[in-house]
Every structure is written in C-alpha cells, then in structure tokens.
Scaffold this active site. Structure first.
Site, PDB file in Angstrom:
ATOM      1  N   LYS A   1      98.885  22.975  50.509  1.00 14.96           N
ATOM      2  CA  LYS A   1      99.540  23.918  49.594  1.00 14.96           C
ATOM      3  C   LYS A   1     100.980  23.525  49.208  1.00 14.96           C
ATOM      4  O   LYS A   1     101.430  23.849  48.121  1.00 14.96           O
ATOM      5  CB  LYS A   1      99.554  25.322  50.209  1.00 14.96           C
TER       6      LYS A   1
ATOM      7  N   GLY B   1     104.483  39.269  60.006  1.00 10.17           N
ATOM      8  CA  GLY B   1     104.179  37.865  59.753  1.00 10.17           C
ATOM      9  C   GLY B   1     105.119  37.272  58.717  1.00 10.17           C
ATOM     10  O   GLY B   1     105.677  38.006  57.875  1.00 10.17           O
ATOM     11  N   ALA B   2     105.317  35.942  58.818  1.00 12.96           N
ATOM     12  CA  ALA B   2     106.206  35.261  57.870  1.00 12.96           C
ATOM     13  C   ALA B   2     105.650  33.890  57.512  1.00 12.96           C
ATOM     14  O   ALA B   2     106.398  32.971  57.183  1.00 12.96           O
ATOM     15  CB  ALA B   2     107.602  35.139  58.471  1.00 12.96           C
TER      16      ALA B   2
ATOM     17  N   ALA C   1     100.831  33.408  53.826  1.00 16.79           N
ATOM     18  CA  ALA C   1     100.325  34.620  53.158  1.00 16.79           C
ATOM     19  C   ALA C   1     101.456  35.631  52.988  1.00 16.79           C
ATOM     20  O   ALA C   1     101.605  36.257  51.928  1.00 16.79           O
ATOM     21  CB  ALA C   1      99.186  35.224  53.983  1.00 16.79           C
TER      22      ALA C   1
ATOM     23  N   ARG D   1     111.079  31.200  60.728  1.00 16.41           N
ATOM     24  CA  ARG D   1     110.237  31.588  59.579  1.00 16.41           C
ATOM     25  C   ARG D   1     110.644  32.963  59.044  1.00 16.41           C
ATOM     26  O   ARG D   1     110.702  33.177  57.830  1.00 16.41           O
ATOM     27  CB  ARG D   1     108.760  31.611  59.989  1.00 16.41           C
TER      28      ARG D   1
END
Ligand code: NDP
Length: 282
Positions: free
Chosen positions: A71, A130-131, A134, A159
């Site tokens: 990605k 979350g980091a 997504a 992150r």
C-alpha cells in the site's frame, strides 16, 4: 457499458491473495452489471512491484487494488494521487487515466459511506481505537468530512502520535493520542466510537479493551472487522443500546467506490453484500 467490445481487467496485488473476498464480490457484480470484465488476484513480491505495474500498463489493465505489503511502496510507481491518498501516504486502489495510473484510497471512503447510512459525520466527536493503516484511512476521511474532533487511542505511541499530528497539522481537525492502558473509558461526549484495530479478526471471542458501561445508547459504535462481522465489541455495544455498524458495510462500500472508479457504473450494493456473505459463509 463503457467499453463494449473489450474484456477489461482489474486486479488485486498483495499477500495473501488466495481466496480473496473482494475478487468474488467484484466478479459477481460485473456479471450483474452486464460487464465483460475480470478481477484477478495476483501474488507479487515487493521486489517485483515496479515490473508488475509496468506489466499492468503494457497489458492495458484498467486498475487494481493493492493490499499489504504494497500500500505504501506502490506510490513511487504511480503517476498521481488523490488528496486523501496523498494525506494518508497509502494507496489501496489505482485507476488508469490516459497512459498513467492514479492512486486512491477507498478504505476510509468506504467507512464514511457506511457511516452516512446512519448519521452525518459533520460536527461529530470521534474516538478511534488503533492507529494502523485502517485507522489512518478512516481518520483522514472523517477529517475531510468535517468531523469536530478525533481522539486516537492506541498502545504504540509512535503510531498514535504520528496520526494525531497528521490530523492536526495537515487535515486540520483537532486531534490527540491517548495511551491505551487497560479497559478504556469512553468519554460521555463522544458521538462515534470505532474499533480500527485487528482485535476480533477471525476470533469472535476477542474483545476490544473498553469499559463497556461507558458506551451510551446515543453513541454509534463501529467495527472494521468483517470476518466475523458480529464481533464481541459490537455485541457489547448492542447490549448498551448503541447503534452499531459492522465491517462488512465498510468493505461493501469500498467495493462500490472502486467499481465506480474503474467502470463508471454504479454497482448494486446489495449484490456485493450478498456475494460477501456467501463467500464468508454467513
Ligand atoms: P495494522 O497492522 O496497520 O494496524 C493494526 C492496529 O491494531 C495497530 O494500531 C495495533 O496497535 C492495533 N492492535 C492490534 N492488536 C491489538 C491488541 N491486542 N490490543 C490493542 N491494539 C491492537 O492493520 P490495519 O490497520 O491495516 O488493519 C486493521 C484491521 O482492519 C484488520 O483486521 C483488517 O482486516 C481490517 N480492515 C477492514 C477493512 C474493511 O473494509 N472492513 C478495510 C481495511 C482493513 P499498535 O499500533 O499499538 O501495535
């Protein structure tokens, strides 16, 4: 139908590519839309990415999806980026424009589209667990949709801080990182809570460390996990009376957006969701 006589090809590159739900969903939708198109999954090692992109151009591919681990690396081989992909520094979808490929990121757009089925994100206060990739995609896209504020709760400081800085400095949405230590208590003024971690992936019993009693019925609670879509986190939120959104909606909407980017045709989202449910046996 835009390209009548031709059989067009889009592809997904990354690892692992076997048993790809997106391929199944796209191929069903091509048929439903009467398009002679194909969606291939191709496993490409990182060192061959440049050659693979050159091959896509040489063979006239219309576009493709890129998954882990490509990605970020794919960006250097592209001819341009959308605003969101540039901000996120990650591309999961490319589209042929003239002789070049333009990079887009549909992860966050798919999420926001799914959210819009239940509320307008503008002005809302967001908390994201979350980091990773997504979370970055969702947070940037929510910022571009003019949410009021985004709190990032993550274990890893690097992150978490990096995402909060990106949101503050470039997306211009107030943001902060909070260390994730034990069951996190969600503040009362939060409108939308999102699990953007991999907790719950292939494990219906895994629970996001959250103080369930802090989830209030006026909150919208969402999960990126689509397999299984009924996560422990969403079940807990339901028990608190929250409105819930599963990860299948995000995946379907990403598919809808990618399909439209490549073909110019609006696909039938119901066909996509049905195909995914069939593929995942749910
Ligand atoms: P990354 O590896 O980039 O990030 C994973 C994140 O999860 C990190 O922030 C990590 O925290 C956190 N995390 C993992 N395990 C734990 C744990 N036990 N406790 C606390 N935090 C944890 O993955 P992605 O962001 O790319 O993907 C995340 C999930 O999103 C995947 O399951 C993927 O399948 C799903 N996804 C769903 C999509 C959809 O359309 N529904 C689209 C894209 C992804 P830390 O930084 O502290 O390590």
């Amino acid at each position: 139908m835009t390209h009548e006589a031709l059989q067009e090809i889009v592809c997904c590159m990354g690892q692992p590519v076997a048993g790809n739900p997106t391929q199944y969903m796209m191929e069903k939708c091509f048929v439903a839309a009467g398009l002679e198109w194909r969606y291939l999954t191709l496993e490409v090692p990182g060192e061959n990415l440049a050659d693979a992109l050159a091959g896509m151009k040489a063979m006239g591919f219309r576009g493709g999806n890129f998954t882990i681990p490509h990605k970020v690396e794919v960006i250097q081989h592209l001819d341009g980026l959308s605003e969101a992909a540039e901000l996120m520094g990650a591309v999961n979808c490319i589209n042929r424009v003239g002789d070049g490929f333009i990079g887009e990121n549909t992860d966050g757009k798919g999420f926001v589209q799914s959210l819009k089925d239940v509320t307008d994100p503008e002005g809302k206060k967001i908390l994201i667990f979350g980091a990773g990739g997504a979370s970055r995609a969702i947070a940037v896209e929510l910022g571009l949709s003019k949410v009021a504020d985004i709190t990032i709760v993550n274990r890893d400081e690097g992150r978490g801080q990096s995402l909060a800085t990106l949101l503050n400095d470039r997306v211009k949405v107030p943001s902060r990182w909070i260390a994730w230590d034990g069951n996190h208590e969600v503040p009362e003024d939060i409108d939308i809570v999102i699990n953007a971690t991999s907790i719950g992936l292939n494990d219906a019993s895994a629970m996001v460390p959250v103080d369930v009693s802090s989830l209030k019925e006026n909150m919208i609670v969402s999960d990126v996990i689509f397999n299984p879509p009924e996560t422990m986190f969403l079940k807990a939120a339901e028990s608190q009376g929250c409105t819930t959104l599963d990860g299948l909606g995000m995946l379907v909407n990403q598919g809808v957006i990618g399909f439209k980017i490549w073909t110019g045709v609006d696909p039938d989202a119901a066909v996509m969701r049905e195909a995914l449910e069939e593929f995942l046996n749910i």
